[in-house]
Design a protein around this motif. Sequence first.
Motif, PDB file in Angstrom:
ATOM      1  N   ARG A 182      -1.645  -0.276   4.960  1.00  0.00           N
ATOM      2  CA  ARG A 182      -1.782   0.430   3.782  1.00  0.00           C
ATOM      3  C   ARG A 182      -1.184  -0.627   2.587  1.00  0.00           C
ATOM      4  O   ARG A 182      -0.189  -2.430   3.811  1.00  0.00           O
ATOM      5  CB  ARG A 182      -0.671   1.382   3.061  1.00  0.00           C
ATOM      6  N   PRO A 183      -1.847  -1.738   1.766  1.00  0.00           N
ATOM      7  CA  PRO A 183      -0.310  -1.987   1.114  1.00  0.00           C
ATOM      8  C   PRO A 183       0.337  -3.492   1.178  1.00  0.00           C
ATOM      9  O   PRO A 183       0.852  -3.949   1.635  1.00  0.00           O
ATOM     10  CB  PRO A 183      -0.859  -2.508  -0.345  1.00  0.00           C
ATOM     11  N   THR A 184       1.329  -2.273   1.389  1.00  0.00           N
ATOM     12  CA  THR A 184       3.402  -2.871   1.536  1.00  0.00           C
ATOM     13  C   THR A 184       3.047  -2.780   3.281  1.00  0.00           C
ATOM     14  O   THR A 184       3.769  -4.500   3.632  1.00  0.00           O
ATOM     15  CB  THR A 184       4.326  -1.702   2.044  1.00  0.00           C
ATOM     16  N   SER A 185       2.268  -2.510   4.276  1.00  0.00           N
ATOM     17  CA  SER A 185       2.081  -3.222   5.672  1.00  0.00           C
ATOM     18  C   SER A 185       1.046  -4.498   5.404  1.00  0.00           C
ATOM     19  O   SER A 185       2.413  -5.761   6.370  1.00  0.00           O
ATOM     20  CB  SER A 185       1.222  -2.264   5.918  1.00  0.00           C
ATOM     21  N   ARG A 238       3.783   4.255  -3.013  1.00  0.00           N
ATOM     22  CA  ARG A 238       3.434   5.257  -2.705  1.00  0.00           C
ATOM     23  C   ARG A 238       2.617   5.331  -1.596  1.00  0.00           C
ATOM     24  O   ARG A 238       2.577   6.684  -0.647  1.00  0.00           O
ATOM     25  CB  ARG A 238       1.686   4.384  -3.364  1.00  0.00           C
ATOM     26  N   ASP A 239       2.932   3.826  -0.700  1.00  0.00           N
ATOM     27  CA  ASP A 239       3.075   4.034   0.489  1.00  0.00           C
ATOM     28  C   ASP A 239       4.342   5.215   1.105  1.00  0.00           C
ATOM     29  O   ASP A 239       3.967   5.321   2.006  1.00  0.00           O
ATOM     30  CB  ASP A 239       3.198   2.041   1.093  1.00  0.00           C
ATOM     31  N   ALA A 287       5.468   7.515  -0.147  1.00  0.00           N
ATOM     32  CA  ALA A 287       5.344   8.946  -0.137  1.00  0.00           C
ATOM     33  C   ALA A 287       4.163   9.011   0.930  1.00  0.00           C
ATOM     34  O   ALA A 287       4.527   9.839   1.527  1.00  0.00           O
ATOM     35  CB  ALA A 287       4.556   9.179  -1.965  1.00  0.00           C
ATOM     36  N   TYR A 288       3.106   8.775   0.838  1.00  0.00           N
ATOM     37  CA  TYR A 288       2.136   9.163   1.986  1.00  0.00           C
ATOM     38  C   TYR A 288       2.882   8.850   3.443  1.00  0.00           C
ATOM     39  O   TYR A 288       2.602   9.986   4.113  1.00  0.00           O
ATOM     40  CB  TYR A 288       1.247   7.536   1.905  1.00  0.00           C
ATOM     41  N   TRP A 289       3.374   8.344   3.481  1.00  0.00           N
ATOM     42  CA  TRP A 289       4.479   7.473   5.670  1.00  0.00           C
ATOM     43  C   TRP A 289       5.317   9.181   4.786  1.00  0.00           C
ATOM     44  O   TRP A 289       5.534   9.164   6.254  1.00  0.00           O
ATOM     45  CB  TRP A 289       5.278   6.346   5.230  1.00  0.00           C
ATOM     46  N   ARG A 290       5.764   9.342   3.932  1.00  0.00           N
ATOM     47  CA  ARG A 290       6.822   9.830   3.918  1.00  0.00           C
ATOM     48  C   ARG A 290       8.573   9.038   4.738  1.00  0.00           C
ATOM     49  O   ARG A 290       9.199  10.484   5.581  1.00  0.00           O
ATOM     50  CB  ARG A 290       7.222  11.617   4.331  1.00  0.00           C
ATOM     51  N   ASP A 300       3.372  -4.388  -6.481  1.00  0.00           N
ATOM     52  CA  ASP A 300       3.708  -4.322  -5.315  1.00  0.00           C
ATOM     53  C   ASP A 300       4.359  -3.128  -4.957  1.00  0.00           C
ATOM     54  O   ASP A 300       4.574  -2.956  -4.277  1.00  0.00           O
ATOM     55  CB  ASP A 300       4.305  -5.916  -4.757  1.00  0.00           C
ATOM     56  N   ARG A 301       5.399  -3.117  -6.198  1.00  0.00           N
ATOM     57  CA  ARG A 301       6.417  -1.800  -6.193  1.00  0.00           C
ATOM     58  C   ARG A 301       5.825  -0.768  -6.562  1.00  0.00           C
ATOM     59  O   ARG A 301       6.614  -0.041  -5.689  1.00  0.00           O
ATOM     60  CB  ARG A 301       8.012  -2.149  -7.720  1.00  0.00           C
TER      61      ARG A 301
END
Length: 570
Positions: A497-500, A525-526, A528-531, A519-520
């Motif tokens: 994902r983008p943060t990764s 979003r990341d 929330a997706y990863w929890r 980026d923020r």
Amino acid sequence: MQASRRWPVDVGAGLLFILAAALLTHRLWPGPAGRVLAHNPSDQALDEWFLAYATRAYRGDFTLVTGMLNAPEGVNLLANASLIGMGLLMAPVTLAFGAPVTFSLLVAGNLAATGIGWYLLFARTLGTHRAGALLGGAFAAFAPGMVSQSNAHLHMTAAWLVPPIVWCVVRLAHQTDVTWRTARTGVLLGALVTAQFFVGEEVLFLAAVTLAVFTLVFAAAARPSRRVVPPFILGLGIGAGLAAALLAYPLWLQFQGPQSASGGVFHPSFFSADLASFTAISPQSLAGDDSAARLVSGPAEYTTFFGAPLLLVALGATVWMWRQPAVLASAVTTVVLSLFALGPWIVVDDSPTEQRGPFALLSGLPVIESALPTRFALGTIPLLAVIVARVVHAAITQTETLRLLVPVAVTAALVPLAPVPLPVTDRAPAPRFFTEGYWRMYTPEDGVVVPVPLPDPRDPDAMRWAAATDVRIATPQGWFIGPYGKGGAAAVGVYPRPTSQLLQRVAKSGSAAFPTDQDRTALARDVAYWRAASFVLDPRHPNAGALKQTMDGLLGPGERVEDVWVWRAP
């Protein structure tokens, strides 16, 4: 030999196998948490995660599809070499001493137990002279292929249930009437097959192929009495029926269940045996030559490195004892499996040819499509062990002039193949933040901790953090096989994902990023997706300074907790 004198000899042989396995792995033992097999550290990190995950069964929370890796989508354990059986068996050790200790025990234990199993089969079931049984068992356990697979391929060296499976088949083959003994042996066979499925499915597949070819050749050579056929077929049918019933759901889950994937992730041509490798000696053997490394895909795949002396001994033994159906069947099956090991195209001395190999005929078949051709050669190891054991037995018990010469010749052919200790290197132990439970202040039980940077197939080392907690925390991404290829095909890992991606760029370049509003937004979003509950950075990372500066820009100043930096997820 009298029964009263057999036990001390057998116990002594077993201790020799254990000692040999301990010497092979002794470099791991000064501190398993801070040592790693130098040839395959990535697979060791994966194995340790699987072993730690199995301890969840002792807490009543073990599932075959889990979100504790690749959170939140999860991983199908049966679509991976997930060490389920070994992990459950060794869970008390893992809980008491940690996954690295369990891993080290299994590297040695798999080889020792496999050697003991074959020794007992040769000596007690097949009536082989103890000297022949010892040499045959030693080769079956410590052949170059088994030693190279010991570089973090525990699912391939866990072959200690194969001798009992063979024992069941031999027992059925010696019956001339259908009795309750037939049914009991069939039930035991089915139970062993089921157990081997969870211990090492690929070993079970190779054992099945090897036994099928061997049985056909043996039957053609021995022409057994027709009275043998009914109990043999019935016993095999009972075993197959029981195994099919017990494995129906696991097989459906593996091939059709959540997070299952079709096709193989490794190209058969890349993992094929070089024809020249059969006469070469592995660099991991006593007489090995490092130049032979060019003949294989990697240091865990020296499956065919038998050396010219052993092949000559096997050929001479076969010519001498070709009237013995077991020897003839072993030799023919060895040739068949070796031909399959050559892969779809023949390669000679690292030079491709235009000659197609027999494996090309199997391309596209279910299950076969994900097989690595070179590993068919692993099935030849116990077959060559049979030939070794039988020729030593024949020389000692049937001749006067050869009773010393043949054992000496066999030993001389095996000595160059004797393994040297597995090479290891130092690694950083998992942070105390995880080993001592500080993570609980920042993440709930089964919550998601995001390592900085995230683990992936190229560098899965951060998966060890979750393993150090007995997988009480979940990890995004990681090293696994899942349906992330084109059209849901099998792939290694998941697209980051983008943060990764941002953190990977920083980790690789050593230059801090200056996060933008975009980026923020992607981070939110990341998370929330990863929890995700928290992000953790180990200051020992080579580019920890740049990674901390980047994370501070994304989430604000991190907290120093024991030996890591922590950021709570927004």
